[in-house]
Scaffold this active site. Structure first.
Site, PDB file in Angstrom:
ATOM      1  N   ARG A   1      11.559  -6.807   4.499  1.00 18.51           N
ATOM      2  CA  ARG A   1      11.517  -5.382   4.836  1.00 18.51           C
ATOM      3  C   ARG A   1      12.098  -5.143   6.236  1.00 18.51           C
ATOM      4  O   ARG A   1      12.801  -4.172   6.471  1.00 18.51           O
ATOM      5  CB  ARG A   1      10.056  -4.883   4.780  1.00 18.51           C
ATOM      6  CG  ARG A   1       9.911  -3.389   5.045  1.00 18.51           C
ATOM      7  CD  ARG A   1       8.507  -2.886   4.767  1.00 18.51           C
ATOM      8  NE  ARG A   1       7.582  -3.225   5.824  1.00 18.51           N
ATOM      9  CZ  ARG A   1       6.257  -2.976   5.781  1.00 18.51           C
ATOM     10  NH1 ARG A   1       5.736  -2.393   4.720  1.00 18.51           N
ATOM     11  NH2 ARG A   1       5.485  -3.299   6.781  1.00 18.51           N
TER      12      ARG A   1
ATOM     13  N   ARG B   1      12.280  -2.130  11.220  1.00 17.42           N
ATOM     14  CA  ARG B   1      10.977  -1.933  11.866  1.00 17.42           C
ATOM     15  C   ARG B   1      10.688  -3.094  12.808  1.00 17.42           C
ATOM     16  O   ARG B   1      10.683  -4.246  12.387  1.00 17.42           O
ATOM     17  CB  ARG B   1       9.895  -1.847  10.781  1.00 17.42           C
ATOM     18  CG  ARG B   1       9.018  -0.626  10.902  1.00 17.42           C
ATOM     19  CD  ARG B   1       8.026  -0.580   9.782  1.00 17.42           C
ATOM     20  NE  ARG B   1       6.791  -1.248  10.136  1.00 17.42           N
ATOM     21  CZ  ARG B   1       5.686  -1.175   9.413  1.00 17.42           C
ATOM     22  NH1 ARG B   1       5.683  -0.476   8.296  1.00 17.42           N
ATOM     23  NH2 ARG B   1       4.602  -1.788   9.793  1.00 17.42           N
TER      24      ARG B   1
ATOM     25  N   ARG C   1      -0.264  -9.732  13.085  1.00 17.66           N
ATOM     26  CA  ARG C   1      -0.811  -8.640  12.262  1.00 17.66           C
ATOM     27  C   ARG C   1      -1.705  -9.193  11.166  1.00 17.66           C
ATOM     28  O   ARG C   1      -2.759  -8.622  10.870  1.00 17.66           O
ATOM     29  CB  ARG C   1       0.334  -7.812  11.659  1.00 17.66           C
ATOM     30  CG  ARG C   1       0.942  -6.857  12.681  1.00 17.66           C
ATOM     31  CD  ARG C   1       2.355  -6.497  12.337  1.00 17.66           C
ATOM     32  NE  ARG C   1       2.461  -5.780  11.076  1.00 17.66           N
ATOM     33  CZ  ARG C   1       3.599  -5.708  10.382  1.00 17.66           C
ATOM     34  NH1 ARG C   1       4.691  -6.312  10.805  1.00 17.66           N
ATOM     35  NH2 ARG C   1       3.624  -5.021   9.267  1.00 17.66           N
TER      36      ARG C   1
ATOM     37  N   ARG D   1      -9.448   0.249   9.151  1.00 17.56           N
ATOM     38  CA  ARG D   1      -9.052  -1.134   9.427  1.00 17.56           C
ATOM     39  C   ARG D   1     -10.104  -1.865  10.248  1.00 17.56           C
ATOM     40  O   ARG D   1      -9.923  -3.042  10.553  1.00 17.56           O
ATOM     41  CB  ARG D   1      -7.730  -1.144  10.194  1.00 17.56           C
ATOM     42  CG  ARG D   1      -6.517  -1.331   9.310  1.00 17.56           C
ATOM     43  CD  ARG D   1      -5.261  -1.142  10.146  1.00 17.56           C
ATOM     44  NE  ARG D   1      -4.213  -2.010   9.719  1.00 17.56           N
ATOM     45  CZ  ARG D   1      -3.063  -1.581   9.198  1.00 17.56           C
ATOM     46  NH1 ARG D   1      -2.836  -0.310   9.015  1.00 17.56           N
ATOM     47  NH2 ARG D   1      -2.143  -2.433   8.865  1.00 17.56           N
TER      48      ARG D   1
ATOM     49  N   LYS E   1       0.827  -1.220   0.000  1.00 18.11           N
ATOM     50  CA  LYS E   1       0.000   0.000   0.000  1.00 18.11           C
ATOM     51  C   LYS E   1       0.859   1.267   0.000  1.00 18.11           C
ATOM     52  O   LYS E   1       0.624   2.183  -0.774  1.00 18.11           O
ATOM     53  CB  LYS E   1      -0.933   0.019   1.222  1.00 18.11           C
ATOM     54  CG  LYS E   1      -1.849  -1.183   1.320  1.00 18.11           C
ATOM     55  CD  LYS E   1      -2.779  -1.098   2.528  1.00 18.11           C
ATOM     56  CE  LYS E   1      -2.077  -1.258   3.856  1.00 18.11           C
ATOM     57  NZ  LYS E   1      -1.691  -2.635   4.215  1.00 18.11           N
TER      58      LYS E   1
END
Ligand code: ADP
Length: 190
Positions: free
Chosen positions: A128, A134, A146, A89, A14
């Site tokens: 990532r 992160r 998640r 969400r 996204k």
């Protein structure tokens, strides 16, 4: 206003795609995840609160998220519209968004969903995590939580927007450019 919800599970791409289409249409890009991370970095009250949820891979409570989103929209009304990335969400966030846009005689023009299989998501997020550091990308069980949160609270929004006739699913696997083209095609036909 043209208001686009960019939708999909964590790791669907996204943020990458939002960056590419915001300039083309002069849309203001709101990533709720980025706003939270900015607040965490700056140690604000909102950041301290959000951190305890984000580091477990849980959603931040609706009330807090909605209030923050409203503020960002209200501070940036001089645009052609918004790209919402990571919001809504939950169903209650989707209702809050409708309510907010209605205040400006506006609504969601399209939910564009990037469809990607779970195995690919886990691979992308792990990769990532290695590069960005992160925290919520660096641990398999947090990543899985998640994705679980997505299926239990977020995925139902597909039906919510289908009922409004503005859901557009596109294949989120392929070259980044090709995916951008698929999104542009949807937006141009709105
Ligand atoms: P990703 O889509 O890869 O999970 P984001 O940056 O969009 O990355 O979100 C990271 C985290 O921020 C989420 O796991 C959640 O804790 C929090 N978050 C972001 N957007 C929302 C939202 N709309 N409602 C609740 N929590 C959110």
């Amino acid at each position: 206003m043209k208001n686009i919800v960019l939708f999909g599970p964590p790791g669907a791409g996204k943020g990458t795609q939002a960056d590419r289409i915001k300039n083309k249409y002069n849309l203001f890009h709101i990533s709720t995840g980025d706003v939270f991370r900015f607040n965490i970095k700056n140690n604000t009250k909102l950041g301290v609160l959000a951190k305890q949820y984000m580091e477990k891979g849980d959603l931040v409570p609706d009330e807090v998220t909605i209030q923050m989103l409203n503020k960002v929209v209200e501070n940036n009304l001089d645009v052609n519209g918004f790209i919402f990335d990571g919001f809504p969400r939950t169903k209650s966030q989707a209702n809050a968004l409708d309510h907010l846009l209605l205040k400006y005689d506006s609504s969601i023009s399209a939910m564009i969903a990037l469809e990607v299989a779970d195995e690919v998501l886990i691979e992308r997020l792990t990769e990532r995590g290695k590069q960005s550091g992160r925290a919520d990308d660096s641990n398999k069980s947090i990543i899985e939580n998640r994705i679980k949160e997505y299926y239990s609270k977020t995925a139902i929004l597909k039906t919510f927007y289908q009922k409004k006739n503005c859901y557009f699913g596109i294949d989120g696997v392929g070259k980044i450019d090709e995916i951008t083209e698929r999104i542009i095609k949807v937006i141009n036909e709105l």
